[in-house]
Each structure stands twice: as structure tokens, then as C-alpha cells.
Write an enzyme that holds these catalytic residues in place. Structure first.
Site, PDB file in Angstrom:
ATOM      1  N   HIS A 132      -3.698-141.125 -63.205  1.00  0.00           N
ATOM      2  CA  HIS A 132      -2.288-141.531 -63.098  1.00  0.00           C
ATOM      3  C   HIS A 132      -1.849-141.529 -61.638  1.00  0.00           C
ATOM      4  O   HIS A 132      -1.196-142.479 -61.171  1.00  0.00           O
ATOM      5  CB  HIS A 132      -1.436-140.557 -63.917  1.00  0.00           C
ATOM      6  CG  HIS A 132       0.025-140.803 -63.830  1.00  0.00           C
ATOM      7  ND1 HIS A 132       0.726-141.532 -64.767  1.00  0.00           N
ATOM      8  CD2 HIS A 132       0.939-140.409 -62.910  1.00  0.00           C
ATOM      9  CE1 HIS A 132       2.003-141.570 -64.431  1.00  0.00           C
ATOM     10  NE2 HIS A 132       2.159-140.894 -63.306  1.00  0.00           N
ATOM     11  N   GLU A 133      -2.209-140.474 -60.912  1.00  0.00           N
ATOM     12  CA  GLU A 133      -1.800-140.374 -59.509  1.00  0.00           C
ATOM     13  C   GLU A 133      -2.475-141.431 -58.652  1.00  0.00           C
ATOM     14  O   GLU A 133      -1.858-142.001 -57.746  1.00  0.00           O
ATOM     15  CB  GLU A 133      -2.108-138.966 -58.978  1.00  0.00           C
ATOM     16  CG  GLU A 133      -1.271-137.866 -59.619  1.00  0.00           C
ATOM     17  CD  GLU A 133       0.224-138.098 -59.441  1.00  0.00           C
ATOM     18  OE1 GLU A 133       0.659-138.380 -58.301  1.00  0.00           O
ATOM     19  OE2 GLU A 133       0.959-138.016 -60.431  1.00  0.00           O
TER      20      GLU A 133
END
Length: 262
Positions: A132-133
Site C-alpha cells: 500500500h505504501e
């Protein structure tokens, strides 16, 4: 004097074995009022990356980074093997020995994972958070947010590119940028796109994408089901997180994946 700012109200207590301190440290010294606004045109992408590297160097120097032989550092190395150049993005990974249930990625490809998050989640859930990051980096969200932080804090004093090169930021200016970065949040669209990236990231690495939803679920549990805390900054913002858990779970089921046993 450097000041420790509490970024997360949900702190795990079982980290003594890792020597983890209370919270991640940022410099919260403020600089004077704005003397000159800097126009976006004066801040190139190269400048943003250069300032990002200054910022992450300060963070690494002022927070306890797990040494290479540390259990959590070795665990992260194992999790991220083969990801130093992923999807055309150069990445580097470190663990901060702090209790914060947090992870973040910067525009230069630096990914930092806090001990609190690694203690709270399984390997595959941590990998979902990392995906996600990375999505925020690949989608330019991290760079745009850092640019905004620079333009609304330190660079208001006229600290801008001079002669085509980014001028160095002072310790206090880095601190103010740190405050801005710590408090930044992404739009619902940006979060959805990072969710999509993280989902595909898990699939590409042969991990059941259900672990994205399970990482979300864990964050909701740790934040007390919606209480204000920095946990929601990671996958901002409540009550959207619970909706995103449901959406991700439905998608995984539609794609033929079964939810793993906890």
C-alpha cells in the site's frame, strides 16, 4: 533540544525485548513566520527528491534503526527480498525500534516500518501494508504531499532552489516539514488507488490478497474501532477504513481467494 511528539495513541507494551522507545521521534521545533512565499514553479521534482533524502536522513539519525543482526531487521529483509527495485522504483527498507503501529514510504523510495506494526501483524499483513505504501510512491502521492509540506512550511522563508540546486534545510526547517508530513493525509481516491496497488502487489508476490483486508481489520481493532489516533493516518480515514475492509474482502472472494485463518 529535540522533542518527541506522540504520533500514535495506540502503543504496544510488549516491545521491551527489542529495546523499542515510546514513539517515533520527529523534530518539532518551529521556525519563524513566513517571510516569503515560494511558488511551485521554483521547486522541481529533483528538488523534492533531494529534500526528501534530507528528511529521511534526519529521521534515520534521530530514531533507533534496527541493526542488520536484529530479529526484526532480519524479518524485514526476508519479507522484502527481491523488492529493492520493484516496478521500476528503487526501494530501501529499515525498521524503527519504536512502538508506533505505523509504516511510511517517501518519494525517494525509502520505506520505514515501525516495530509496533511488525509486532501487531503477521508477515503477510506487513507485506500488504508495504505494498500500500509503495503504491503511494508509485502514484506520486508521497512526492506531492512532501512538496505541499515544503511549500507550506520551511520554504515559506524563501529557502528554495538557488542556481538550479536545492538549498539545504536547517534542523528546525526539517522539523517543521516533519510536522507537516506526520499530519498529512491522502484523499479517498488516493487511498483507493494505493489499496488497488497493494492488492495487486500481494498477488504479484504470490500472497493471498485477503491479507490486505486483514491488515485493515487489525488497524481498526488497534484504533479502538474509530477513536481518533494516528493509526487512521496509515490508512486514512475513519469510517472509510471499515468500508474498505469490506470492499477488499469482497474482491478477494470474487477473485477466488479464501480468507486465511487467523
Amino acid at each position: 533540544m529535540k522533542v518527541t511528539k506522540t504520533l500514535l495513541t495506540v502503543a504496544l507494551m510488549g516491545l521491551g525485548a527489542y529495546g523499542a522507545q515510546a514513539q517515533i521521534k520527529i523534530n518539532t521545533k518551529s521556525i519563524g513566520s513566513a517571510a516569503k512565499a515560494v511558488k511551485a514553479a521554483t521547486l522541481s521534482n529533483d528538488d523534492v527528491i533531494a529534500y526528501t533524502k534530507e528528511y529521511i536522513n534526519w529521521m534515520d539519525a534521530n530514531n533507533p534503526v534496527a541493526p542488520a543482526d536484529h530479529e526484526l531487521a532480519q524479518r524485514l529483509v526476508k519479507l522484502t527480498t527481491g523488492l529493492s527495485n520493484y516496478d521500476g522504483q528503487q526501494l530501501n527498507f529499515k525498521v524503527y525500534l519504536v512502538r508506533d503501529v505505523n509504516a511510511f514510504a517517501c518519494a525517494d523510495g525509502s520505506v520505514r516500518v515501525c516495530a509496533g506494526l511488525m509486532e501487531a501483524m503477521t508477515d503477510n499483513e506487513v507485506l500488504g501494508v508495504i505494498g500500500h505504501e509503495i503504491g503511494h510512491v508509485k502514484n506520486q502521492d508521497s512526492k506531492d504531499a512532501f512538496r505541499t509540506a515544503l511549500l507550506t512550511s520551511a520554504l515559506k522563508d524563501g529557502v528554495s532552489s538557488q542556481g538550479g540546486a536545492a538549498g539545504a534545510l536547517s534542523d528546525s526547517q526539517l522539523g517543521e516539514v516533519g510536522e507537516q508530513v506526520a499530519n498529512m493525509s491522502f484523499s479517498r481516491k488516493q487511498e483507493s488507488m494505493a489499496d488497488e496497488y497493494g492488492y495487486q502487489f500481494l498477488k504479484a508476490n504470490n500472497v493471498n490478497p485477503w491479507y490486505m483486508a486483514m491488515a485493515f481489520e487489525r488497524l481498526v481493532e488497534l484504533s479502538g474501532g474509530g477513536k481518533e489516533s494516528f493509526t487512521q493516518k496509515l490508512f486514512s480515514s475513519h469510517p472509510d477504513t471499515e468500508k474498505r475492509v469490506a470492499e477488499m474482502g469482497k474482491r478477494a472472494e470474487k477473485d477466488g481467494f479464501k480468507k486465511p485463518e487467523k
